[in-house]
Design a protein around this motif. Structure first.
Motif, PDB file in Angstrom:
ATOM      1  N   ALA A 163       0.865  -1.182   0.000  1.00  6.75           N
ATOM      2  CA  ALA A 163       0.000   0.000   0.000  1.00  6.75           C
ATOM      3  C   ALA A 163       0.896   1.224   0.000  1.00  6.75           C
ATOM      4  O   ALA A 163       1.869   1.287   0.749  1.00  6.75           O
ATOM      5  CB  ALA A 163      -0.919   0.013   1.211  1.00  6.75           C
ATOM      6  N   VAL A 164       0.584   2.174  -0.874  1.00  2.72           N
ATOM      7  CA  VAL A 164       1.403   3.385  -1.011  1.00  2.72           C
ATOM      8  C   VAL A 164       0.525   4.598  -0.725  1.00  2.72           C
ATOM      9  O   VAL A 164      -0.575   4.728  -1.283  1.00  2.72           O
ATOM     10  CB  VAL A 164       2.009   3.490  -2.422  1.00  2.72           C
ATOM     11  N   ILE A 165       1.012   5.480   0.136  1.00 10.32           N
ATOM     12  CA  ILE A 165       0.271   6.677   0.517  1.00 10.32           C
ATOM     13  C   ILE A 165       0.778   7.860  -0.300  1.00 10.32           C
ATOM     14  O   ILE A 165       1.974   8.180  -0.274  1.00 10.32           O
ATOM     15  CB  ILE A 165       0.422   6.961   2.022  1.00 10.32           C
ATOM     16  N   HIS A 166      -0.117   8.489  -1.065  1.00 10.85           N
ATOM     17  CA  HIS A 166       0.223   9.665  -1.852  1.00 10.85           C
ATOM     18  C   HIS A 166      -0.487  10.881  -1.280  1.00 10.85           C
ATOM     19  O   HIS A 166      -1.231  10.773  -0.292  1.00 10.85           O
ATOM     20  CB  HIS A 166      -0.174   9.453  -3.312  1.00 10.85           C
ATOM     21  N   GLU A 167      -0.295  12.015  -1.910  1.00 11.57           N
ATOM     22  CA  GLU A 167      -0.847  13.268  -1.377  1.00 11.57           C
ATOM     23  C   GLU A 167      -2.373  13.243  -1.316  1.00 11.57           C
ATOM     24  O   GLU A 167      -2.968  13.726  -0.353  1.00 11.57           O
ATOM     25  CB  GLU A 167      -0.383  14.435  -2.253  1.00 11.57           C
ATOM     26  N   ASP A 168      -3.020  12.677  -2.342  1.00  9.03           N
ATOM     27  CA  ASP A 168      -4.483  12.715  -2.380  1.00  9.03           C
ATOM     28  C   ASP A 168      -5.140  11.345  -2.471  1.00  9.03           C
ATOM     29  O   ASP A 168      -6.361  11.241  -2.393  1.00  9.03           O
ATOM     30  CB  ASP A 168      -4.965  13.585  -3.541  1.00  9.03           C
ATOM     31  N   VAL A 169      -4.349  10.284  -2.649  1.00  9.55           N
ATOM     32  CA  VAL A 169      -4.930   8.947  -2.783  1.00  9.55           C
ATOM     33  C   VAL A 169      -4.062   7.901  -2.086  1.00  9.55           C
ATOM     34  O   VAL A 169      -2.890   8.142  -1.774  1.00  9.55           O
ATOM     35  CB  VAL A 169      -5.095   8.530  -4.267  1.00  9.55           C
ATOM     36  N   TYR A 170      -4.668   6.729  -1.851  1.00  8.27           N
ATOM     37  CA  TYR A 170      -3.934   5.537  -1.448  1.00  8.27           C
ATOM     38  C   TYR A 170      -3.919   4.573  -2.636  1.00  8.27           C
ATOM     39  O   TYR A 170      -4.922   4.432  -3.327  1.00  8.27           O
ATOM     40  CB  TYR A 170      -4.603   4.840  -0.270  1.00  8.27           C
ATOM     41  N   GLU A 171      -2.799   3.910  -2.831  1.00 10.70           N
ATOM     42  CA  GLU A 171      -2.692   2.883  -3.870  1.00 10.70           C
ATOM     43  C   GLU A 171      -2.501   1.526  -3.205  1.00 10.70           C
ATOM     44  O   GLU A 171      -1.609   1.373  -2.360  1.00 10.70           O
ATOM     45  CB  GLU A 171      -1.488   3.139  -4.780  1.00 10.70           C
ATOM     46  N   PHE A 172      -3.307   0.554  -3.589  1.00 16.01           N
ATOM     47  CA  PHE A 172      -3.121  -0.820  -3.153  1.00 16.01           C
ATOM     48  C   PHE A 172      -2.637  -1.621  -4.355  1.00 16.01           C
ATOM     49  O   PHE A 172      -3.276  -1.618  -5.418  1.00 16.01           O
ATOM     50  CB  PHE A 172      -4.426  -1.402  -2.618  1.00 16.01           C
ATOM     51  N   LEU A 173      -1.506  -2.314  -4.205  1.00 14.65           N
ATOM     52  CA  LEU A 173      -0.933  -3.112  -5.281  1.00 14.65           C
ATOM     53  C   LEU A 173      -1.082  -4.589  -4.953  1.00 14.65           C
ATOM     54  O   LEU A 173      -0.852  -5.000  -3.807  1.00 14.65           O
ATOM     55  CB  LEU A 173       0.547  -2.760  -5.473  1.00 14.65           C
ATOM     56  N   THR A 174      -1.465  -5.381  -5.962  1.00 18.46           N
ATOM     57  CA  THR A 174      -1.696  -6.798  -5.740  1.00 18.46           C
ATOM     58  C   THR A 174      -1.052  -7.623  -6.845  1.00 18.46           C
ATOM     59  O   THR A 174      -0.750  -7.114  -7.926  1.00 18.46           O
ATOM     60  CB  THR A 174      -3.209  -7.135  -5.734  1.00 18.46           C
ATOM     61  N   ALA A 175      -0.863  -8.909  -6.585  1.00 20.09           N
ATOM     62  CA  ALA A 175      -0.536  -9.835  -7.664  1.00 20.09           C
ATOM     63  C   ALA A 175      -1.780  -9.947  -8.547  1.00 20.09           C
ATOM     64  O   ALA A 175      -2.907  -9.841  -8.047  1.00 20.09           O
ATOM     65  CB  ALA A 175      -0.165 -11.202  -7.097  1.00 20.09           C
ATOM     66  N   PRO A 176      -1.613 -10.147  -9.861  1.00 16.77           N
ATOM     67  CA  PRO A 176      -2.784 -10.208 -10.744  1.00 16.77           C
ATOM     68  C   PRO A 176      -3.840 -11.210 -10.292  1.00 16.77           C
ATOM     69  O   PRO A 176      -5.038 -10.926 -10.341  1.00 16.77           O
ATOM     70  CB  PRO A 176      -2.178 -10.603 -12.098  1.00 16.77           C
ATOM     71  N   GLN A 177      -3.399 -12.371  -9.814  1.00 13.69           N
ATOM     72  CA  GLN A 177      -4.357 -13.409  -9.417  1.00 13.69           C
ATOM     73  C   GLN A 177      -5.086 -13.079  -8.120  1.00 13.69           C
ATOM     74  O   GLN A 177      -6.123 -13.675  -7.809  1.00 13.69           O
ATOM     75  CB  GLN A 177      -3.647 -14.771  -9.283  1.00 13.69           C
ATOM     76  N   ASP A 178      -4.581 -12.102  -7.357  1.00 13.47           N
ATOM     77  CA  ASP A 178      -5.219 -11.713  -6.094  1.00 13.47           C
ATOM     78  C   ASP A 178      -6.098 -10.478  -6.240  1.00 13.47           C
ATOM     79  O   ASP A 178      -6.757 -10.069  -5.279  1.00 13.47           O
ATOM     80  CB  ASP A 178      -4.146 -11.429  -5.025  1.00 13.47           C
ATOM     81  N   PHE A 179      -6.104  -9.877  -7.422  1.00 19.18           N
ATOM     82  CA  PHE A 179      -6.772  -8.596  -7.623  1.00 19.18           C
ATOM     83  C   PHE A 179      -8.249  -8.643  -7.226  1.00 19.18           C
ATOM     84  O   PHE A 179      -8.728  -7.791  -6.467  1.00 19.18           O
ATOM     85  CB  PHE A 179      -6.634  -8.156  -9.080  1.00 19.18           C
ATOM     86  N   SER A 180      -8.989  -9.624  -7.739  1.00 20.29           N
ATOM     87  CA  SER A 180     -10.438  -9.678  -7.492  1.00 20.29           C
ATOM     88  C   SER A 180     -10.739  -9.795  -6.010  1.00 20.29           C
ATOM     89  O   SER A 180     -11.642  -9.121  -5.492  1.00 20.29           O
ATOM     90  CB  SER A 180     -11.064 -10.853  -8.257  1.00 20.29           C
TER      91      SER A 180
END
Length: 249
Positions: free
Chosen positions: A164-181
């Protein structure tokens, strides 16, 4: 965020009022049909089809259109048979670009894409020329107002996200492709509506662009995305937010 993430998020926000809604539905229909042809018409047993249907519904694609796309994919009703291709190339200042394409006529599509590149300071290259610069990842973007910052990592761990990456106005969650859903479902179960959610290509490094190069890059991106056979465009440019917003308006 990476250049692609910022661009994709901006385009996603505009999709609600996009005058090209018919083109959006066509792209969804292609993805649904191909997913159904490859993995069957039951979304419960076909994760790719399930994701494609969810994306189509987010853009308010009518249920009847979704049903017909599935039936075309499974062969229950006649329709064009699309094949998937990946093309790679370069834009201004050596920006790396990956295209995901679905077409029923590759011999028509390739020259058209080559022309778009050449008219906008770029060149279509050989497969493999830039794909090594990207990682396939699930990307889920959440507005900061949706969640207290001190709960972000807890949610990432609970959902099974890679990071998880914290930016100025949003949070980004990164996943493996198979875990996305699964990760997306957990986030939505918390009554959080992502501003962007997609399995995408994340660049390992970015190329900063400003001025004329930024304008040329945006023109190239828009022309590629407007092409009927192009499903997705990924690139590793990095354009400042204010310039990106002004060029995308």
């Amino acid at each position: 965020m990476s250049g692609h993430s910022k661009w994709a998020t901006t385009k996603h926000k505009k999709a609600i009022i996009d005058s090209k809604r018919g083109k959006i539905f066509t792209r969804h229909a292609k993805e649904i049909a191909v997913a159904a042809r490859i993995g069957g018409g039951d979304p419960e047993g076909n994760p790719r089809l399930r994701t494609a249907i969810l994306k189509a519904r987010e853009d308010n694609m009518p249920q009847d259109n979704i049903k017909k796309a599935i039936q075309r994919g499974t062969g229950e009703i006649p329709g064009a048979q699309y094949e998937e291709y990946q093309f790679e190339g370069h834009g201004p200042k050596g920006v790396a670009i990956i295209l995901k394409v679905m077409t029923d006529n590759k011999n028509r599509t390739v020259p058209e894409l080559r022309t778009i590149f050449s008219k906008n300071g770029g060149a279509l290259g050989e497969n493999g020329c830039v794909s090594w610069m990207f990682d396939s990842k699930g990307l889920i973007t959440v507005d900061k107002s949706s969640l207290p910052e001190d709960q972000v990592m807890d949610l990432a761990l609970e959902a099974g996200a890679d990071d998880a990456v914290i930016h100025e106005d949003v949070y980004e969650f990164l996943t493996a492709p198979q875990d996305f859903s699964h990760v997306l479902e957990v986030i939505k179960s918390k009554k959080i509506t992502p501003s962007f959610a997609e399995v995408t290509m994340i660049p390992q490094t970015t190329v900063p662009l400003e001025g004329k190069d930024a304008q040329t890059m945006m023109r190239l991106m828009e022309m590629l995305e407007d092409h009927d056979d192009v499903q997705h465009v990924y690139a590793n440019f990095d354009i400042p937010d204010d310039i990106l917003e002004s060029l995308s308006s």
